[in-house]
Design an enzyme around this catalytic site. Structure first.
Site, PDB file in Angstrom:
ATOM      1  N   ASP A   1      13.376  -0.337  14.643  1.00 35.46           N
ATOM      2  CA  ASP A   1      12.290   0.612  14.420  1.00 35.46           C
ATOM      3  C   ASP A   1      11.049   0.164  15.179  1.00 35.46           C
ATOM      4  OD1 ASP A   1      13.827   2.166  12.669  1.00 35.46           O
ATOM      5  OD2 ASP A   1      13.429   0.760  11.052  1.00 35.46           O
TER       6      ASP A   1
ATOM      7  N   ARG B   1       6.849  -9.403  12.141  1.00 31.40           N
ATOM      8  CA  ARG B   1       5.988  -8.450  12.841  1.00 31.40           C
ATOM      9  C   ARG B   1       4.844  -9.239  13.469  1.00 31.40           C
ATOM     10  NH1 ARG B   1       6.043  -3.442   8.412  1.00 31.40           N
ATOM     11  NH2 ARG B   1       8.306  -3.117   8.505  1.00 31.40           N
TER      12      ARG B   1
ATOM     13  N   GLN C   1      11.453  -7.129   2.138  1.00 32.58           N
ATOM     14  CA  GLN C   1      11.496  -5.919   1.335  1.00 32.58           C
ATOM     15  C   GLN C   1      12.920  -5.572   0.943  1.00 32.58           C
ATOM     16  OE1 GLN C   1       9.533  -3.116   3.973  1.00 32.58           O
ATOM     17  NE2 GLN C   1      11.450  -2.359   4.798  1.00 32.58           N
TER      18      GLN C   1
ATOM     19  N   ASP D   1       4.347   7.706   0.960  1.00 36.92           N
ATOM     20  CA  ASP D   1       4.120   6.324   0.525  1.00 36.92           C
ATOM     21  C   ASP D   1       3.852   6.298  -0.969  1.00 36.92           C
ATOM     22  OD1 ASP D   1       4.334   5.458   3.131  1.00 36.92           O
ATOM     23  OD2 ASP D   1       2.172   5.229   3.454  1.00 36.92           O
TER      24      ASP D   1
ATOM     25  N   GLU E   1      -0.229  -0.106  -1.195  1.00 38.73           N
ATOM     26  CA  GLU E   1       1.043   0.511  -0.807  1.00 38.73           C
ATOM     27  C   GLU E   1       2.211  -0.390  -1.171  1.00 38.73           C
ATOM     28  OE1 GLU E   1       3.591   1.455   3.178  1.00 38.73           O
ATOM     29  OE2 GLU E   1       1.405   1.716   3.329  1.00 38.73           O
TER      30      GLU E   1
ATOM     31  N   SER F   1       7.206   2.708   1.670  1.00 41.24           N
ATOM     32  CA  SER F   1       7.235   3.814   2.614  1.00 41.24           C
ATOM     33  C   SER F   1       8.651   4.365   2.583  1.00 41.24           C
ATOM     34  CB  SER F   1       6.879   3.318   4.024  1.00 41.24           C
ATOM     35  OG  SER F   1       7.078   4.332   4.981  1.00 41.24           O
TER      36      SER F   1
END
Length: 335
Positions: free
Chosen positions: A57, A110, A125, A236, A249, A252
């Site tokens: 992604d 990331r 996650q 979200d 948050e 997602s």
């Protein structure tokens, strides 16, 4: 300069040993509740994928994946950003029937993340994906799924408070649903982030829908890749964080693109070159199951339910010197 904010009077809510036990309990309770509510089964997940497949992604389209050469394989590997595309392919490969799905523990790097109280270069996650019927590609089904996830969060919180009476955070089970356009109409003079803060201040558990599409202002609320979520059927899960006094948050997610939505969104995002990638060809040819899925932040959930002010209190990562010193001065242990 450190981007870390320490709330006035903040103290770590548990000892380091208790904190680890609380994290373990959250993982056990939430995974079980999520699987029961959504009819999911655990699978193993990749840490890296072949960059030529289009499976990785690209998030907002600007983040650089961590890549490395693999001489014996003859290609480069890319550490995953998330597993949104891979999971949908796995539904097909593992022959999950309609109404069932998978979840996995996803770990990612990331490298371009701006680190602060909520963000780390390390991402952990629960990634999940469920095979649905074409008739379930609607807002009602999306909302029902959101309520199931929030229910799992609330069940986990109750078990945590029972085991650790010093913890007091209790999430609100009632979900307030609102689209990004409705939110912009309500707070036209605020930034997207400020709008989220205000809506969560008023309605503690919020599902913000339709992220990625262009709003009446000509702007987008936030970026969303064009090739996994349908921008009309995504969103979200946000909750009010009383420690940081801001929106928070946790997930997602969304109903995934079908061929028509992918065609429309690739054009809107000026990403038509992706049509030639193997994954995208399968999708455009109707060779992948219809699905709904998302990611639920493990460290984020631990932060919120335990009541820590920095994500480094519940996960191991790397931090800049200013952040480390700011936390040390406040008596906060970064793992």
């Amino acid at each position: 300069m450190s981007k870390t904010t320490i709330p006035s009077g903040y103290r770590m809510p548990l000892s380091n040993n208790e904190l680890q036990r609380a994290i373990e309990l959250i993982h056990q309770e939430f995974q079980h509740s999520l699987c029961v509510r959504l009819n999911l089964h655990r699978v193993s997940a990749p840490l890296f994928v072949d960059g030529r497949t289009g499976l990785n992604d690209d998030l907002n389209g600007v983040e650089r994946p961590v890549s490395f050469d693999i001489p014996d394989v003859g290609t480069d590997g890319q550490v995953v950003h998330s597993l949104a595309k891979w999971k949908r392919l796995a539904l097909k490969r593992y022959e999950f029937p309609e109404g069932t799905g998978l979840y996995t523990n996803m770990n990612a790097i990331r490298r371009d993340e701006e680190v602060d109280n909520l963000h780390s270069i390390y991402v952990d996650q629960w990634d999940w994906e469920k095979h649905i019927s074409p008739k379930d590609r609607n807002v009602l089904y999306l909302k029902e799924t959101v309520r199931d996830i929030v229910g799992a969060i609330c069940d986990t919180s109750a078990a945590l408070r029972n085991a650790f009476p010093a913890l007091t955070f209790k999430p609100d089970r009632d979900v307030y649903f609102i689209t990004t356009q409705e939110l912009e109409d309500r707070y036209p003079d605020l930034t997207p982030n400020e709008r989220e803060v205000e809506i969560c201040r008023k309605h503690h558990t919020v599902f913000l829908m339709q992220i990625g599409k262009t709003l009446a202002s000509g702007k987008r609320h936030d970026g969303r890749a064009p090739d996994y979520d349908d921008w009309e059927l995504n969103g979200d899960i946000l909750m009010w964080n009383p420690i940081l006094e801001r929106s928070f948050e946790l997930s997602s997610m969304g109903i995934r693109v079908d061929a028509a939505a992918l065609d429309r969104q690739l054009t809107a995002a000026n990403c038509n070159q992706r049509r030639e990638l193997p994954f995208h060809k399968m999708l455009l040819n109707g060779q992948l199951p219809q699905s709904i899925g998302g990611g639920i932040g493990q460290s984020r959930l631990c932060m919120l339910l335990i009541g820590t002010c920095h994500i480094g209190e519940v996960q191991v990562s790397l931090w800049d010197a200013d952040t480390t010193k700011t936390c040390e001065d406040a008596g906060i242990t970064l793992l």
